[in-house]
Design an enzyme around this catalytic site. Structure first.
Site, PDB file in Angstrom:
ATOM      1  N   LYS A  81       0.809  -1.071  -0.442  1.00 46.38           N
ATOM      2  CA  LYS A  81       0.428   0.567   0.100  1.00 46.38           C
ATOM      3  C   LYS A  81       0.768   1.268   0.341  1.00 46.38           C
ATOM      4  O   LYS A  81       1.885   1.257   0.874  1.00 46.38           O
ATOM      5  CB  LYS A  81      -0.730  -0.437   1.278  1.00 46.38           C
ATOM      6  CG  LYS A  81      -2.190   1.077   1.481  1.00 46.38           C
ATOM      7  CD  LYS A  81      -2.961   0.762   2.450  1.00 46.38           C
ATOM      8  CE  LYS A  81      -3.293   2.086   2.722  1.00 46.38           C
ATOM      9  NZ  LYS A  81      -4.776   1.981   3.642  1.00 46.38           N
ATOM     10  N   SER A 156      -9.866   1.971   2.785  1.00 41.45           N
ATOM     11  CA  SER A 156      -8.574   2.948   2.384  1.00 41.45           C
ATOM     12  C   SER A 156      -8.087   2.077   1.275  1.00 41.45           C
ATOM     13  O   SER A 156      -7.393   2.727   0.356  1.00 41.45           O
ATOM     14  CB  SER A 156      -8.222   4.180   3.205  1.00 41.45           C
ATOM     15  OG  SER A 156      -6.609   2.900   4.154  1.00 41.45           O
ATOM     16  N   SER A 180     -10.050  -0.879   7.040  1.00 42.63           N
ATOM     17  CA  SER A 180      -9.059  -0.102   5.672  1.00 42.63           C
ATOM     18  C   SER A 180      -8.384  -1.210   5.460  1.00 42.63           C
ATOM     19  O   SER A 180      -8.911  -1.138   3.760  1.00 42.63           O
ATOM     20  CB  SER A 180      -7.954   1.687   5.496  1.00 42.63           C
ATOM     21  OG  SER A 180      -8.860   2.309   6.039  1.00 42.63           O
TER      22      SER A 180
END
Lengths: 490, 95, 496
Positions: A81, A156, A180
Site C-alpha cells: 500500500k 482505503s 481500511s
C-alpha cells in the site's frame, strides 16, 4: 500459478519449478495488462522489482540453509500500500502532496518483508492519506472493483484489495484505521487482518490517526495471512507504541478443530442497518461454523452505535495534527505561486490535499479548538473507553465475535460521494475494533446482490490473532469462497 | 453547535487551508452535516469515565541516551522544495 | 510620583536545555555548532511515518529538578501536542506537556536587595521564596535565520528536538531585581544538579518574562505582556525595567495594556510587540497518540535522589551547624557548587577548626582576586590557586608562622604560580614570623629606648601611643613578628 497459495508458491520456488524472476515477471505482465483498467497500482518499477527477484534467486542458489532463503516467503512477490515508505520508490499516500516524494527510508513493515526475501511488485493505490471507504479520494484516481468495474473496491486499502482479487499480486500490505483492510477485503472477496494495536510497528507508515492505525496483511486466504503476519509483526524500538512481546508463529493453530469454539453474535451487528443479501450470506456462514462444531451465543455491544461518531471526532483530530507536517517547507508539494509565508502554507495545503482530507483536517481542527475540546474530543475519548469495555464484557461469554464486515456489498462509484456521513457509515461494523485496539479480520463468505462478494468479520480478544486465523482457516477448509476469482481476468 | 461562515474561516485559517468563497459555503454545509452527526455524543452520560487516549494500556518505553543518527542532510534535502547552503528556504518570516 | 503607586508583577518561564547526548525524541546529536541541518534527522525534520521515542536521560534530568526544588514528581505524566504552524516547527506541533507536567510545585529561595519601588524600603538584602508552578519536558524548535537569502528566511533544524525543561514560576516577583535574582538562583541550581550546562550564549538557559503592573494594593493582576527569549541577566533587567516603565506610562496616559508577546532589542534597550499577529493563539493541545504515558516509579525517584549531590539549602544548613558559620557566610559559600566545593576542599586540607578563617579567605581574597581578574567561580573555570595551596597558607597563619599581611603576600605569589606551595614561598622570601619572645623583647627594648616621647604619652593615658609603639616594633622586625605577641610583651614591659 496466479491462484496458488503462498505455501504453494513457496514450494514451487524451493523445488525450482519457477524462479523468483519468472514469478515476478508473471505478475508484472498482468499488472501491465490490467492496471490501466483497474488502477490498483500507483507505481511500478520493473527494473527494481526484477533486481530484487534476481537477488532472491541468487540467494537461493548460494545456499538453502541461508536464513533468508529458508524463509517460507523467500522469492514471493507482494505489493505495498502506498502508505508505507519504501526507500528509493515514490511513496505518495494517494496524495498530490506527496506525488513526487521519493522516500529516503523503508518502513519497518517493508524492511521485514525484504528481510524475509519477498519481492516488491509496486506501490498500491489508496484513498488519500487513507481517508475514505471507496478509494474515490485518491489523487491518482479511483481503483475499480475487479468483480464489477463500475463499483468501488472499498477503501482505503482499495488498491491492495483490487490487486489481489485480480491476481495482480499474490499478497499485499494494508492499513486499517477504521476498517481500511477489512472493508475492501470484504468488497473484493479477500481475506484481510488488522492485528491488535501495537503488534505491527508503525515506523515509516504514514500516519492518519496514530492511536488507531495498524498495518496488516491482505491475501486470498487465512493461511496466507498467517504467514504474512508472522513476517510483519514484531517489536520495533522506533515506534513507542510497538509492543515488546515474544515473536509468534501465527500459523501454529491453523489446524486446530473448532469444536467448542464460542462465537459471540452482537445483536447490534445484526440490526436494521444491514442489507438483506449480506444478512443471508452471513447467516449461512454462521451455520457452517455450527457444523464445524462451534456454538453461537448472543452478546451485546451496547455502545457500538456511538463508534462511528466517536471515531469521526478522534480520527480527524489526530489527523489534523498528523498532517500539519505537510507544509511545503522540507519535502512534498509546494504551491507554485504565493505571497508571504501564511499564503504559502494555505495555498500549498489547499492545492496539495483533496476535498475529503481537507474536510477531515477542518473537522479535527474544530473539535480540538478552544471551547470545543471537552465537548467533542474528550467526550469521544470517554465513549471510546465505554466501547472498549463493551468488548471486555462480551468476551466473557465468547472466544470470538462474528458479524458482517460491511452493511452492503460494493456500491457504485459516486453513490455516496455527495454525503460524507453516509460514506462514514459504511464502516459501522469495523470501527469499534480500532477504537478498542482489538484484532479484526474479514474473510469471504459468499456473494450478495449482483454477485458481489460478502465478507464475514471475525473479532478476537486482544492478541488473539491465532484463534481468529484458526477459525477463518477451518472455514476455508470447507468452503471455497476465498479461491473464487472475478471472471474475465484470467 | 454549528459553524457559520466566520467560524469556517477561522478554522480554515488555523488549519492553514485556503478556501475560496464558493468552497467556503459548501464546506460550511458539509462540516455542519458532520457536526450534526457527531453531536449525538453529547447526549451520553460519561460521568466518571476516564478518557481513553491509547488503544493499549501500557506506559512509555524509554530510549537510552545514545547518538544513533548520522548526517543525511544531502539525502533529505534532495527532496526539498527550496534549499540553500544547507538551509530550507521559506518566504521571509517577520517576527 | 508614580514610582510608589504601581506594583510590578513578574513570572518567569525558563527554557533549560538538558545535558544529554542525543535529542529528546531522536538519536541525533545535540552538540552545538554543527553545520546547518547536519544534526536534523528524519524524525527531527518530520519526514512522513517518523515517530518519537523518549530519551531516558531527559526524564532523569526532570526528576532531579523536581527533587531539587521540592516539587511533586508526577507518577504518570502525559505528552501533548501544541499545534501551530511555523517554519522552524517541522511537525506543525511541538511535543510538550500540558495538563499533566512531570513536575509541579516546589520553589527556591532568592536573596535580593530591595529596590526602590516600595516606599520606605531600605537597601538591605532580604530572602524570599519564589514558588514554582510546574516544570515540563518539551522539545526545542529550530532556528530561523533572517539574514538575506534573496529576501527569504533560512531554516536550520539542528535545534529542533533538543530536550528542554520549561520551568515556570508563579508570578511571585515584584521587581526586575527579584526576577534577576530568581533567574540567577535557578541558573546556579540547574548547573549544581548537573542537568544544564548553563551556557546562555549558546541558548542553554533562556527566559521569557511575564510582566504586568497594578496599582499598589489592588488584588487582581494587570494585563501581562510576555517578553520572549531573554538570554542574559543584564538584558533581563533592562527589558523588564523598560517594559514596566512603558506599561506604567501607557496606563497613566489612559491606554489599556493589550496582552502581547514582545521582543527585547538589546541595541535600543526597548521592547516591542511582535508583528506576526498569531491570530488567536489556539494551540489545540491534545495527548500525543505517538507517546504513551510517562511512568515514574518511587523506586526510580529514589535511585535518582541517591545520585544527586547535596543541595544548596541542605549545604547551607550544614555549613551553619557543622562549621559554625553565619547564615550570610553559609549562603554565600553555597551560592554555587564550585564555590562550595572550593570551600570544602580548603577546609578539609586546613582542618575544620579553621572553618571561619577558610570562609573568610574564600569569600575575601579568593573571590576578590577572581573578580579583579575578571574570572568567576563557575563550571568550566579553574581557580588559579588550588584549595590545598590555600589551606597551606591558612595552616601557616594558625601556627603563627605567617601574619595576615605575610599570608596575603604568599597568596599573591602562589596565585601567579610562584612557588610550589606556601612553605616554598615562605622559605624563598624569608617570610617566617618571629615568635621567639627573647628576640622580640630585645627589639621592644630598642624601640622603647628610641621613642621615649611615645612611652611618656602612653603613661599619660594616651592609648594611641601604644599603637604607634606596636607599629615601630613591627617595622623594626620587617613585619615578621607575631603581632599578638608584640602586643602582649609591649604591654607587659610598659606596665611593669
Amino acid at each position: 500459478m496466479i491462484n496458488a497459495s503462498l505455501k504453494e508458491l513457496s514450494a514451487a520456488l524451493a523445488q525450482r519449478k519457477i524462479s523468483a524472476v519468472e514469478l515476478a515477471t508473471l505478475f508484472l505482465n498482468r499488472i501491465e495488462r490490467m492496471n490501466p483498467t483497474l488502477n490498483a497500482f500507483i507505481t511500478t518499477d520493473r527494473d527494481k522489482t526484477l533486481a530484487q527477484a534476481r537477488c532472491a534467486d541468487e540467494m537461493r542458489k548460494v545456499g538453502a540453509d541461508d536464513a533468508a532463503a529458508a524463509s517460507s516467503l523467500h522469492g514471493i512477490p507482494l505489493a505495498h500500500k502506498d502508505i508505507f515508505c519504501t526507500q528509493g520508490w515514490r511513496t505518495t499516500c494517494g496524495s498530490k502532496m506527496l506525488a513526487n516524494f521519493i522516500s529516503p527510508y523503508d518502513a519497518h513493515v517493508v524492511e521485514r518483508f525484504a528481510a524475509a526475501g519477498m519481492v516488491t511488485l509496486g506501490k498500491l493505490n489508496m484513498d488519500e492519506f487513507a481517508m475514505g471507504s471507496s478509494n474515490e479520494t485518491s489523487f491518482f484516481g479511483a481503483v475499480k472493483n475487479p468483480w464489477d468495474v463500475s463499483r468501488v473496491p472499498g477503501g482505503s486499502s482499495g488498491g491492495s484489495a483490487a490487486a489481489i482479487a485480480a491476481r495482480l499480486a499474490p499478497a499485499a500490505t494494508g492499513t486499517d484505521t477504521g476498517g481500511s483492510i477489512r472493508q475492501p477485503a470484504a468488497l473484493c472477496g479477500l481475506t484481510g487482518l488488522k492485528p491488535t494495536y501495537g503488534v505491527v510497528s508503525r515506523y515509516g507508515m504514514i500516519a492518519f490517526a496514530s492511536s488507531l492505525d495498524q498495518a496488516g496483511p491482505m491475501a486470498k486466504s487465512a493461511e496466507d495471512c498467517a504467514l504474512l503476519l508472522t513476517a510483519m509483526a514484531g517489536f520495533d524500538t522506533r515506534d513507542s507504541t510497538s509492543l515488546e512481546r515474544p515473536a509468534e508463529d501465527y500459523s501454529r493453530d491453523l489446524n486446530q478443530p473448532l469444536t467448542g469454539l464460542k462465537i459471540g453474535l452482537p445483536k447490534e451487528f445484526f440490526g436494521a442497518g444491514m442489507d438483506n443479501d449480506v444478512r443471508a450470506v452471513v447467516e449461512a456462514a454462521l451455520d457452517e461454523y455450527r457444523k464445524l462444531g462451534a456454538t453461537t451465543v448472543a452478546v451485546s455491544l451496547p455502545n457500538s452505535e456511538l463508534s462511528v461518531p466517536a471515531y469521526y471526532v478522534i480520527a480527524p483530530a489526530e489527523a489534523s495534527s498528523n498532517l500539519s507536517r505537510f507544509d511545503g517547507v522540507r519535502y512534498g508539494y509546494r504551491a507554485p505561486d504565493y505571497g508571504d509565508l501564511a499564503d504559502m502554507y494555505s495555498k500549498t495545503r489547499a492545492q496539495g490535499f483533496g476535498a475529503e482530507v481537507k474536510r477531515r483536517i477542518l473537522i479535527g481542527t474544530y473539535v480540538l479548538s478552544h471551547g470545543y475540546y471537552d465537548a467533542y474530543y474528550l467526550q469521544a475519548q470517554k465513549i471510546r473507553r465505554l466501547i472498549a469495555a463493551d468488548f471486555t464484557e462480551a468476551f466473557k461469554q465468547c472466544d470470538v465475535i462474528m458479524g458482517p464486515t460491511s452493511p452492503s456489498v460494493a456500491f457504485a462509484f459516486g453513490a455516496k460521494n455527495a454525503d460524507p456521513v453516509q460514506m462514514y457509515l459504511s464502516d459501522i461494523y469495523t470501527i469499534s475494533t480500532n477504537l478498542a485496539g482489538l484484532p479484526g479480520m474479514s474473510l469471504p463468505c459468499g456473494f450478495g446482490n449482483n454477485n458481489m462478494p460478502v465478507g464475514l468479520q471475525i473479532i478476537g480478544r486482544w492478541f488473539d490473532e491465532t484463534k481468529m486465523l484458526n477459525a477463518a482457516h477451518q472455514y476455508q477448509q470447507v468452503t471455497d469462497w476465498h479461491s473464487r476469482m472475478p471472471e474475465g481476468l484470467a | 453547535m454549528s459553524l457559520n461562515q466566520e467560524g469556517v474561516g477561522r478554522i480554515a485559517r488555523l488549519a492553514r487551508i485556503e478556501l475560496s468563497a464558493a468552497e467556503s459555503a459548501a464546506t460550511q454545509d458539509q462540516l455542519n452535516d458532520i457536526l450534526g452527526f457527531i453531536a449525538r455524543l453529547q447526549a451520553v452520560d460519561t460521568t466518571g469515565i476516564e478518557p481513553m487516549a491509547h488503544a493499549v494500556d501500557v506506559v512509555q518505553r524509554l530510549r537510552p541516551d545514545f547518538i544513533t543518527e548520522t548526517d543525511r542532510r544531502a539525502d533529505f534535502q534532495a527532496i526539498a522544495p527550496e534549499v540553500e547552503g544547507g538551509l530550507y528556504l521559506v518566504p521571509k518570516v517577520i517576527e | 510620583m508614580s514610582a510608589t503607586k504601581w506594583e510590578v508583577v513578574i513570572g518567569l518561564e525558563t527554557h533549560t536545555q538538558l545535558k544529554t547526548q542525543s535529542k529528546i525524541f531522536s538519536g541525533s546529536s545535540v552538540a552545538f555548532g554543527a553545520p546547518p541541518n547536519a544534526q536534523a534527522n528524519a524524525v527531527d525534520i518530520a519526514l512522513p511515518g517518523m515517530l518519537p521515542v523518549l530519551n531516558r536521560e531527559a526524564v532523569v534530568c526532570a526528576i532531579k529538578l523536581g527533587l531539587a526544588v521540592g516539587g511533586k514528581i508526577a507518577p504518570r505524566s502525559i505528552f501533548a501536542r501544541k499545534n501551530y504552524f511555523y517554519p522552524d516547527l517541522p511537525k506543525g506541533y511541538q511535543i510538550s506537556q500540558f495538563e499533566t507536567p512531570v513536575v509541579s510545585g516546589g520553589g527556591l529561595s532568592i536573596k535580593v536587595s530591595e529596590g526602590t519601588h516600595r516606599a520606605g524600603a531600605g537597601n538591605t538584602a532580604i530572602e524570599k521564596f519564589i514558588n514554582l508552578t510546574r516544570a515540563h519536558l518539551e522539545e526545542d524548535a529550530g532556528k530561523s535565520l533572517h539574514e538575506d537569502f534573496h529576501g527569504k528566511t533560512g531554516i536550520d533544524l539542528n535545534r529542533a528536538g533538543i530536550p528542554l525543561l520549561e520551568i515556570v514560576s508563579e508570578p511571585d516577583m515584584r521587581s526586575s531585581n527579584e526576577a534577576v535574582a530568581y533567574a540567577k538562583a535557578l541558573h546556579a541550581l540547574v548547573q549544581w544538579i548537573g542537568i544544564c550546562d548553563g551556557n546562555m550564549q549558546e541558548g542553554s538557559f533562556r527566559c521569557d518574562a511575564n510582566v504586568s503592573v497594578r496599582p499598589l494594593g489592588q488584588k487582581e493582576f494587570g494585563t501581562r505582556r510576555e517578553i520572549k527569549n531573554l538570554n542574559s541577566f543584564r538584558f533581563m533587567q533592562q527589558a523588564i525595567d523598560f517594559e514596566v516603565q512603558w506599561q506604567i506610562n501607557e496606563i497613566e496616559e489612559g491606554r489599556a495594556i493589550q496582552q502581547a508577546t514582545v521582543l527585547f532589542n538589546s541595541d535600543t534597550g526597548e521592547t516591542r510587540a511582535m508583528r506576526s499577529k498569531e491570530d488567536a493563539h489556539d494551540y489545540r493541545y491534545f495527548p500525543d497518540p505517538d507517546l504513551l504515558p510517562l511512568e515514574i516509579t518511587p523506586a526510580w525517584i529514589a535511585k535518582v535522589k541517591a545520585s544527586l549531590p547535596e543541595l544548596p539549602g541542605a549545604m547551607k544548613a550544614r555549613f551553619e551547624s557543622d562549621y559554625g558559620l553565619s547564615a550570610y557566610d553559609a549562603a554565600t559559600l553555597s551560592a554555587s557548587r564550585e564555590m562550595a566545593d572550593y570551600f570544602e576542599e580548603t577546609l578539609t586540607a586546613a582542618g575544620r577548626e579553621n572553618a571561619k578563617l577558610c570562609a573568610n579567605w574564600v569569600m575575601g581574597e579568593v573571590a576578590g582576586r577572581l573578580n579583579k581578574d575578571g574570572m568567576e567561580m563557575t563550571a568550566g573555570h579553574t581557580v588559579p590557586l588550588a584549595p590545598t595551596l590555600l589551606a597551606g597558607i591558612i595552616r601557616r597563619i594558625t601556627d603563627n608562622t605567617l601574619s595576615n599581611k605575610m599570608a596575603r603576600e604568599v597568596f599573591d605569589a602562589l596565585w601567579v604560580g610562584e612557588g610550589k606551595d606556601a612553605d616554598a614561598v615562605i622559605a624563598a622570601r624569608g617570610l617566617t614570623q618571629v615568635t621567639d619572645s627573647g628576640a622580640i623583647e630585645s627589639v621592644i627594648d630598642q624601640v622603647l629606648a628610641a621613642n621615649a616621647k611615645s612611652v611618656e604619652e602612653f603613661r599619660a593615658g594616651k592609648d594611641k601611643a601604644f599603637n604607634a609603639l606596636v607599629g615601630q616594633v613591627m617595622k623594626a622586625t620587617k613585619g615578621k613578628a607575631d603581632p599578638q605577641q608584640v602586643n602582649d610583651l609591649l604591654r607587659k614591659k610598659l606596665e611593669a
